[in-house]
Design an enzyme around this catalytic site. Structure first.
Site, PDB file in Angstrom:
ATOM      1  CG  ASP A  94      34.142  41.756  38.502  1.00 43.09           C
ATOM      2  OD1 ASP A  94      33.094  41.662  37.822  1.00 43.09           O
ATOM      3  OD2 ASP A  94      35.051  40.925  38.449  1.00 43.09           O
ATOM      4  CB  ILE A  95      31.058  44.946  35.011  1.00 43.34           C
ATOM      5  CG1 ILE A  95      31.498  43.716  34.229  1.00 43.34           C
ATOM      6  CG2 ILE A  95      31.866  46.172  34.644  1.00 43.34           C
ATOM      7  CD1 ILE A  95      31.213  43.804  32.749  1.00 43.34           C
ATOM      8  CG  HIS A 118      41.876  39.395  35.850  1.00 47.81           C
ATOM      9  ND1 HIS A 118      42.119  38.670  34.700  1.00 47.81           N
ATOM     10  CD2 HIS A 118      40.723  38.893  36.363  1.00 47.81           C
ATOM     11  CE1 HIS A 118      41.169  37.778  34.527  1.00 47.81           C
ATOM     12  NE2 HIS A 118      40.306  37.881  35.532  1.00 47.81           N
TER      13      HIS A 118
END
Length: 114
Positions: free
Chosen positions: A30-31, A100
């Site tokens: 995850d960013i 997701h």
């Protein structure tokens, strides 16, 4: 789907730190992580949310949970624990309209979330 961020990541058109991949799903960091380990696991087939799946998608469900099991083992989370999160819709704070699963771990998580 042409304009879906996660479809573009799955296709390799947008760079991401991929940590797991099969023909049916992929997982990437995850960013904006909320914990030392924060991985998103997605189906490569575009599905807006969990309710978009039908009985024909059993292989995808199996691939997603196989990916989770692999990543839990690989990251040594079986003893310390982890959290799986699936956000759905506006009230669920789903930020990208592509199914997701968040795998979150390597720190103590609070309850209730949010």
């Amino acid at each position: 789907m042409n304009d879906c961020l996660f479809c573009k990541i799955a296709a390799g058109n947008i760079p991401a730190k991929i940590v797991y991949e099969t023909d049916l799903c992929c997982a990437f960091e995850d960013i904006t992580p909320v914990a030392p380990l924060h991985i998103l696991i997605i189906p490569k087939k575009h599905m807006e949310n969990l309710h978009s799946m039908d009985e024909n998608d059993s292989p995808i469900r199996e691939a997603l949970f196989s990916a989770i099991s692999h990543l839990v083992e690989k990251n040594h989370l079986t003893q310390s624990g982890y959290r799986l999160v699936i956000n759905s819709g506006d009230d669920g704070q789903q930020s990208v309209p592509h199914l997701h699963i968040h795998l979150i771990g390597k720190r103590s998580l609070q309850w209730p979330p949010g």
